[in-house]
Design a protein around this motif. Structure first.
Motif, PDB file in Angstrom:
ATOM      1  N   ASN A  50       0.815  -1.219   0.000  1.00  0.00           N
ATOM      2  CA  ASN A  50       0.000   0.000   0.000  1.00  0.00           C
ATOM      3  C   ASN A  50       0.851   1.272   0.000  1.00  0.00           C
ATOM      4  O   ASN A  50       0.313   2.367  -0.073  1.00  0.00           O
ATOM      5  N   ILE A  51       2.165   1.134   0.044  1.00  0.00           N
ATOM      6  CA  ILE A  51       3.053   2.303  -0.018  1.00  0.00           C
ATOM      7  C   ILE A  51       3.754   2.285  -1.369  1.00  0.00           C
ATOM      8  O   ILE A  51       4.482   1.350  -1.700  1.00  0.00           O
ATOM      9  N   HIS A  52       3.530   3.330  -2.146  1.00  0.00           N
ATOM     10  CA  HIS A  52       4.090   3.457  -3.491  1.00  0.00           C
ATOM     11  C   HIS A  52       5.190   4.509  -3.450  1.00  0.00           C
ATOM     12  O   HIS A  52       4.900   5.697  -3.271  1.00  0.00           O
ATOM     13  N   TRP A  53       6.419   4.070  -3.602  1.00  0.00           N
ATOM     14  CA  TRP A  53       7.593   4.939  -3.528  1.00  0.00           C
ATOM     15  C   TRP A  53       7.904   5.431  -4.934  1.00  0.00           C
ATOM     16  O   TRP A  53       8.233   4.643  -5.808  1.00  0.00           O
ATOM     17  N   VAL A  54       7.784   6.741  -5.170  1.00  0.00           N
ATOM     18  CA  VAL A  54       7.998   7.310  -6.495  1.00  0.00           C
ATOM     19  C   VAL A  54       9.243   8.190  -6.445  1.00  0.00           C
ATOM     20  O   VAL A  54       9.230   9.263  -5.837  1.00  0.00           O
ATOM     21  N   SER A  55      10.314   7.729  -7.055  1.00  0.00           N
ATOM     22  CA  SER A  55      11.561   8.503  -7.088  1.00  0.00           C
ATOM     23  C   SER A  55      11.425   9.618  -8.111  1.00  0.00           C
ATOM     24  O   SER A  55      11.136   9.359  -9.285  1.00  0.00           O
ATOM     25  N   THR A  56      11.639  10.838  -7.664  1.00  0.00           N
ATOM     26  CA  THR A  56      11.497  12.000  -8.533  1.00  0.00           C
ATOM     27  C   THR A  56      12.289  13.154  -7.939  1.00  0.00           C
ATOM     28  O   THR A  56      12.979  12.994  -6.937  1.00  0.00           O
ATOM     29  N   THR A  57      12.184  14.303  -8.576  1.00  0.00           N
ATOM     30  CA  THR A  57      12.872  15.502  -8.090  1.00  0.00           C
ATOM     31  C   THR A  57      11.856  16.611  -7.842  1.00  0.00           C
ATOM     32  O   THR A  57      10.739  16.586  -8.386  1.00  0.00           O
ATOM     33  N   LEU A  58      12.263  17.579  -7.068  1.00  0.00           N
ATOM     34  CA  LEU A  58      11.423  18.742  -6.825  1.00  0.00           C
ATOM     35  C   LEU A  58      11.159  19.483  -8.132  1.00  0.00           C
ATOM     36  O   LEU A  58      10.039  19.939  -8.391  1.00  0.00           O
ATOM     37  N   GLU A  59      12.162  19.551  -8.979  1.00  0.00           N
ATOM     38  CA  GLU A  59      12.003  20.228 -10.276  1.00  0.00           C
ATOM     39  C   GLU A  59      10.958  19.512 -11.136  1.00  0.00           C
ATOM     40  O   GLU A  59      10.152  20.162 -11.802  1.00  0.00           O
ATOM     41  N   HIS A  60      10.949  18.201 -11.108  1.00  0.00           N
ATOM     42  CA  HIS A  60       9.950  17.450 -11.883  1.00  0.00           C
ATOM     43  C   HIS A  60       8.540  17.712 -11.348  1.00  0.00           C
ATOM     44  O   HIS A  60       7.594  17.874 -12.138  1.00  0.00           O
ATOM     45  N   ILE A  61       8.384  17.775 -10.041  1.00  0.00           N
ATOM     46  CA  ILE A  61       7.068  18.084  -9.451  1.00  0.00           C
ATOM     47  C   ILE A  61       6.634  19.489  -9.864  1.00  0.00           C
ATOM     48  O   ILE A  61       5.475  19.725 -10.194  1.00  0.00           O
ATOM     49  N   LYS A  62       7.574  20.427  -9.899  1.00  0.00           N
ATOM     50  CA  LYS A  62       7.265  21.796 -10.328  1.00  0.00           C
ATOM     51  C   LYS A  62       6.765  21.800 -11.778  1.00  0.00           C
ATOM     52  O   LYS A  62       5.767  22.456 -12.096  1.00  0.00           O
ATOM     53  N   ILE A  63       7.437  21.074 -12.640  1.00  0.00           N
ATOM     54  CA  ILE A  63       7.028  21.005 -14.050  1.00  0.00           C
ATOM     55  C   ILE A  63       5.646  20.371 -14.168  1.00  0.00           C
ATOM     56  O   ILE A  63       4.787  20.864 -14.900  1.00  0.00           O
ATOM     57  N   MET A  64       5.419  19.273 -13.432  1.00  0.00           N
ATOM     58  CA  MET A  64       4.099  18.630 -13.442  1.00  0.00           C
ATOM     59  C   MET A  64       3.013  19.608 -12.994  1.00  0.00           C
ATOM     60  O   MET A  64       1.952  19.691 -13.605  1.00  0.00           O
ATOM     61  N   ALA A  65       3.297  20.345 -11.926  1.00  0.00           N
ATOM     62  CA  ALA A  65       2.317  21.290 -11.381  1.00  0.00           C
ATOM     63  C   ALA A  65       1.986  22.367 -12.408  1.00  0.00           C
ATOM     64  O   ALA A  65       0.812  22.693 -12.628  1.00  0.00           O
ATOM     65  N   GLN A  66       2.996  22.925 -13.048  1.00  0.00           N
ATOM     66  CA  GLN A  66       2.769  23.975 -14.037  1.00  0.00           C
ATOM     67  C   GLN A  66       1.954  23.458 -15.221  1.00  0.00           C
ATOM     68  O   GLN A  66       1.060  24.154 -15.710  1.00  0.00           O
ATOM     69  N   GLU A  67       2.247  22.246 -15.666  1.00  0.00           N
ATOM     70  CA  GLU A  67       1.503  21.666 -16.789  1.00  0.00           C
ATOM     71  C   GLU A  67       0.043  21.410 -16.411  1.00  0.00           C
ATOM     72  O   GLU A  67      -0.860  21.708 -17.188  1.00  0.00           O
ATOM     73  N   LYS A  68      -0.186  20.853 -15.231  1.00  0.00           N
ATOM     74  CA  LYS A  68      -1.551  20.465 -14.832  1.00  0.00           C
ATOM     75  C   LYS A  68      -2.397  21.658 -14.414  1.00  0.00           C
ATOM     76  O   LYS A  68      -3.580  21.711 -14.715  1.00  0.00           O
ATOM     77  N   ILE A  69      -1.793  22.616 -13.719  1.00  0.00           N
ATOM     78  CA  ILE A  69      -2.549  23.777 -13.249  1.00  0.00           C
ATOM     79  C   ILE A  69      -2.677  24.831 -14.343  1.00  0.00           C
ATOM     80  O   ILE A  69      -3.661  25.557 -14.413  1.00  0.00           O
ATOM     81  N   GLY A  70      -1.663  24.917 -15.191  1.00  0.00           N
ATOM     82  CA  GLY A  70      -1.721  25.866 -16.292  1.00  0.00           C
ATOM     83  C   GLY A  70      -1.236  27.255 -15.951  1.00  0.00           C
ATOM     84  O   GLY A  70      -1.653  28.234 -16.571  1.00  0.00           O
ATOM     85  N   CYS A  71      -0.355  27.355 -14.970  1.00  0.00           N
ATOM     86  CA  CYS A  71       0.243  28.648 -14.646  1.00  0.00           C
ATOM     87  C   CYS A  71       1.620  28.400 -14.036  1.00  0.00           C
ATOM     88  O   CYS A  71       1.964  27.282 -13.692  1.00  0.00           O
TER      89      CYS A  71
END
Length: 153
Positions: A50-71
Motif C-alpha cells: 500500500n506504499i508506493h515509492w515514487v523517485s522524482t525531483t522537486l524540479e519534476h514536481i514543479k514542471i508537473m504542477a505547471q503543466e496540470k494547473i496551467g500557470c
C-alpha cells in the motif's frame, strides 16, 4: 474502487522518525500512500504494497504542477509544496484514478488505525474530510477539482 490515497511529496533528508511514520502507513493497509521523493527507502523499513515509492525531483514536481494547473508555480524550496496541497488532486491525477478520496498529510506524525475513524463517516455528505493539514481527504471528483482551479483564475 479503492477508497483512499494519500499524496506525500518530500524532498531533502528524512528525519530519523521517518521509520515510525512509514510503519504507521504499513499498518493502515486500507489506505494507499504515494511518497514522491528524492530520498532512498530507509534501510530499516520494509514497505507493504500500500506504499508506493515514487523517485522524482522537486524540479519534476514543479514542471508537473505547471503543466496540470496551467500557470507558473513558485517552488524554490521543498517547503513551498505546502502551498500546492489544494491542487494535489490535479497535479497527481494520473496516480489517483480509481480512488474515491485523495488526501495529503505530513511525515512527522504517526497515524493510528485510520479505518476506525474513516469507516464511521457518511461519505455521501462530505466532499472534504478533516480540514487540518496533518491529514486531510478531498473527494476525487471533477466538481472538487474545478473548485481548486477556480482559485487560480
Amino acid at each position: 474502487m479503492n477508497r483512499f490515497a494519500v499524496i506525500i511529496p518530500y524532498f531533502g533528508q528524512f528525519k530519523p522518525s521517518i521509520s515510525l511514520f512509514l510503519e504507521s502507513c504499513n499498518r493502515n493497509s486500507d489506505v494507499d500512500w504515494f511518497v514522491f521523493t528524492d530520498c532512498e527507502i530507509p534501510a530499516d523499513v520494509t514497505l507493504n504494497l500500500n506504499i508506493h515509492w515514487v523517485s522524482t525531483t522537486l524540479e519534476h514536481i514543479k514542471i508537473m504542477a505547471q503543466e496540470k494547473i496551467g500557470c507558473k508555480v513558485a517552488l524554490s524550496r521543498a517547503y513551498k509544496l505546502c502551498d500546492l496541497k489544494p491542487f494535489f488532486g490535479i497535479i497527481f491525477r494520473d496516480y489517483l484514478k480509481g480512488y474515491e478520496y485523495w488526501g495529503f498529510g505530513d511525515v512527522d506524525v504517526v497515524y493510528g488505525r485510520l479505518s476506525a475513524y474513516l469507516d464511521s463517516i457518511d461519505y455521501f455528505r462530505y466532499d472534504k474530510i478533516n480540514w487540518m493539514g496533518h491529514l486531510c481527504f478531498v473527494r476525487n471528483s471533477d466538481s472538487c477539482t474545478a473548485t481548486a482551479l477556480e482559485k487560480v483564475d
